[in-house]
Design a protein around this motif. Structure first.
Motif, PDB file in Angstrom:
ATOM      1  N   THR A  28       0.852  -1.188   0.000  1.00  0.00           N
ATOM      2  CA  THR A  28       0.000   0.000   0.000  1.00  0.00           C
ATOM      3  C   THR A  28       0.888   1.239   0.000  1.00  0.00           C
ATOM      4  O   THR A  28       1.852   1.322   0.763  1.00  0.00           O
ATOM      5  N   ILE A  29       0.548   2.173  -0.871  1.00  0.00           N
ATOM      6  CA  ILE A  29       1.267   3.449  -0.959  1.00  0.00           C
ATOM      7  C   ILE A  29       0.286   4.554  -0.608  1.00  0.00           C
ATOM      8  O   ILE A  29      -0.840   4.567  -1.098  1.00  0.00           O
TER       9      ILE A  29
ATOM     10  N   ALA B  37       3.695  -5.306  -6.755  1.00  0.00           N
ATOM     11  CA  ALA B  37       5.157  -5.193  -6.782  1.00  0.00           C
ATOM     12  C   ALA B  37       5.614  -5.175  -8.241  1.00  0.00           C
ATOM     13  O   ALA B  37       5.050  -5.862  -9.093  1.00  0.00           O
ATOM     14  N   GLY B  38       6.626  -4.375  -8.496  1.00  0.00           N
ATOM     15  CA  GLY B  38       7.170  -4.255  -9.840  1.00  0.00           C
ATOM     16  C   GLY B  38       6.690  -3.025 -10.570  1.00  0.00           C
ATOM     17  O   GLY B  38       7.357  -2.542 -11.484  1.00  0.00           O
TER      18      GLY B  38
ATOM     19  N   TRP C  42      11.621   6.093   4.975  1.00  0.00           N
ATOM     20  CA  TRP C  42      11.617   5.131   3.860  1.00  0.00           C
ATOM     21  C   TRP C  42      12.810   5.288   2.932  1.00  0.00           C
ATOM     22  O   TRP C  42      13.033   4.437   2.074  1.00  0.00           O
ATOM     23  N   LEU C  43      13.556   6.336   3.070  1.00  0.00           N
ATOM     24  CA  LEU C  43      14.616   6.623   2.096  1.00  0.00           C
ATOM     25  C   LEU C  43      15.641   5.503   1.981  1.00  0.00           C
ATOM     26  O   LEU C  43      16.127   5.208   0.891  1.00  0.00           O
ATOM     27  N   ASP C  44      15.989   4.868   3.087  1.00  0.00           N
ATOM     28  CA  ASP C  44      17.002   3.806   3.049  1.00  0.00           C
ATOM     29  C   ASP C  44      16.522   2.555   2.332  1.00  0.00           C
ATOM     30  O   ASP C  44      17.324   1.694   1.989  1.00  0.00           O
ATOM     31  N   LYS C  45      15.226   2.434   2.122  1.00  0.00           N
ATOM     32  CA  LYS C  45      14.677   1.247   1.452  1.00  0.00           C
ATOM     33  C   LYS C  45      14.559   1.431  -0.062  1.00  0.00           C
ATOM     34  O   LYS C  45      14.167   0.513  -0.763  1.00  0.00           O
TER      35      LYS C  45
ATOM     36  N   THR D 243       8.163  -2.532  -4.156  1.00  0.00           N
ATOM     37  CA  THR D 243       8.543  -3.855  -3.654  1.00  0.00           C
ATOM     38  C   THR D 243       7.724  -4.111  -2.389  1.00  0.00           C
ATOM     39  O   THR D 243       7.140  -3.184  -1.817  1.00  0.00           O
ATOM     40  N   GLU D 244       7.721  -5.351  -1.948  1.00  0.00           N
ATOM     41  CA  GLU D 244       7.004  -5.682  -0.714  1.00  0.00           C
ATOM     42  C   GLU D 244       7.576  -4.895   0.468  1.00  0.00           C
ATOM     43  O   GLU D 244       6.851  -4.560   1.401  1.00  0.00           O
ATOM     44  N   ASP D 245       8.865  -4.592   0.431  1.00  0.00           N
ATOM     45  CA  ASP D 245       9.494  -3.812   1.512  1.00  0.00           C
ATOM     46  C   ASP D 245       8.957  -2.391   1.612  1.00  0.00           C
ATOM     47  O   ASP D 245       9.160  -1.724   2.616  1.00  0.00           O
ATOM     48  N   LEU D 246       8.293  -1.920   0.567  1.00  0.00           N
ATOM     49  CA  LEU D 246       7.765  -0.547   0.576  1.00  0.00           C
ATOM     50  C   LEU D 246       6.305  -0.479   1.021  1.00  0.00           C
ATOM     51  O   LEU D 246       5.684   0.582   0.932  1.00  0.00           O
TER      52      LEU D 246
END
Length: 107
Positions: free
Chosen positions: A3-4, A20-21, A57-60, A92-95
């Motif tokens: 989710t964004i 994702a993608g 979130w920047l590091d991801k 990505t899922e990490d986001l």
């Protein structure tokens, strides 16, 4: 599906579930979110998909390449340490849960 959250300059929030993608810019344009113009369609040639990514979130995110860095020098709205081109951010899922703020104007 990640989710964004897109936050307009006036504070209005819109959440999207994005596969994702897909790029953060592509998801916004497909959903008709105001504030992402994307004149060049994602080629990092116009800087009209400028966003401010919450610092947490920047590091991801993938590292900024030279083209993106150069384009961010020409944005209409002020560049900050949180500035990125949303066309250069693959989801990505990490986001999952990432928050991006939209500048006052893109053009």
């Amino acid at each position: 599906m990640p989710t964004i959250t897109y936050v307009q300059n006036d504070g209005t929030k819109q959440e999207l579930e994005v596969p994702a993608g897909k790029r953060i810019m592509q998801a916004a344009v497909s959903a008709g979110i105001d504030g992402i113009v994307a004149e060049c369609g994602g080629q990092a040639m116009c800087a009209t998909c400028h966003v401010y990514v919450d610092a947490a979130w920047l590091d991801k995110l993938p590292e900024m390449n030279d083209d993106e860095d150069e384009m961010l020098e020409d944005t209409i709205s002020m560049r900050t340490a949180e500035s990125r081109l949303s066309c250069q951010i693959p989801v990505t899922e990490d986001l999952d849960g990432i928050v991006v703020r939209l500048p006052e104007t893109q053009v």
